[in-house]
Design an enzyme around this catalytic site. Structure first.
Site, PDB file in Angstrom:
ATOM      1  N   CYS A  35       0.827  -1.217   0.000  1.00 30.91           N
ATOM      2  CA  CYS A  35       0.000   0.000   0.000  1.00 30.91           C
ATOM      3  C   CYS A  35       0.855   1.259   0.000  1.00 30.91           C
ATOM      4  CB  CYS A  35      -0.958   0.012   1.187  1.00 30.91           C
ATOM      5  SG  CYS A  35      -0.123   0.091   2.771  1.00 30.91           S
ATOM      6  N   CYS A 104      -2.729  -2.824   8.734  1.00 33.00           N
ATOM      7  CA  CYS A 104      -2.335  -1.469   9.154  1.00 33.00           C
ATOM      8  C   CYS A 104      -1.842  -1.500  10.600  1.00 33.00           C
ATOM      9  CB  CYS A 104      -3.509  -0.510   9.021  1.00 33.00           C
ATOM     10  SG  CYS A 104      -4.407  -0.678   7.461  1.00 33.00           S
TER      11      CYS A 104
HETATM   12 FE1  FES Z   1      -1.610   0.390   4.235  1.00 29.58          FE
HETATM   13 FE2  FES Z   1      -3.439   0.907   6.012  1.00 29.58          FE
HETATM   14  S1  FES Z   1      -3.734   0.622   3.882  1.00 29.58           S
HETATM   15  S2  FES Z   1      -1.330   0.666   6.326  1.00 29.58           S
END
Ligand code: FES
Length: 146
Positions: A35, A104
């Site tokens: 991400c 996360c």
């Molecule tokens: Fe990557 Fe939350 S989407 S840490």
């Protein structure tokens, strides 16, 4: 049911312990390559106790809420206790995270471990390497120092 708990929303909109500790004893930076989110954790340590902690998170709301909650959970705690903090405990303290957002909270656990490892390394303190598995952090995700 709301996707995010009130606690997640509270820690996201009003995160605790945001910032940087200039003379930190340990700094941990981790990232999630998928991400692209990055978390940096600063610790002040006295007699093996975390006396202060601050964080900077460039990432999603769940990562910000997780870092905020994690700092509250380890502040004033001995290093041995901070090392046992799991992402599950962080997520539980937030009254849960959606399944696809659990990763996360992993960043928070990893950032704390990385900061403690940095402290051990800087001070030549011996530790059990198995306590610090490799994480996803990559050089190109580093914050630029100002
Ligand atoms: Fe990557 Fe939350 S989407 S840490």
């Amino acid at each position: 049911m709301a996707l995010y708990s009130e606690k997640v929303m509270d820690h996201f909109t009003n995160p605790r312990n945001v910032g940087k500790i200039e003379d930190a004893d340990g700094i941990g930076e981790v990232g999630n390559a998928k991400c692209g989110d990055i978390m940096k954790m600063y610790l002040k340590i006295e007699n093996d106790v975390i006396t202060d902690v601050k964080f900077n998170t460039f990432g999603c709301g769940s990562a910000i809420a997780s870092s905020s909650m994690a700092t509250e959970l380890i502040k004033g705690k001995p290093l041995s206790e901070a090392l046992t903090l799991t992402n599950k405990a962080v997520a539980e303290a937030l009254d849960g995270l959606p399944a696809h957002k659990l990763h996360c909270s992993v960043l928070a656990e990893e950032a704390i471990r990385a900061a403690i490892k940095d402290y051990y390394d800087k001070n030549g303190i011996a530790y059990d390497k198995s306590q610090f598995p490799e994480h996803d952090a990559e050089e190109e995700h580093s914050f630029t120092e100002d």
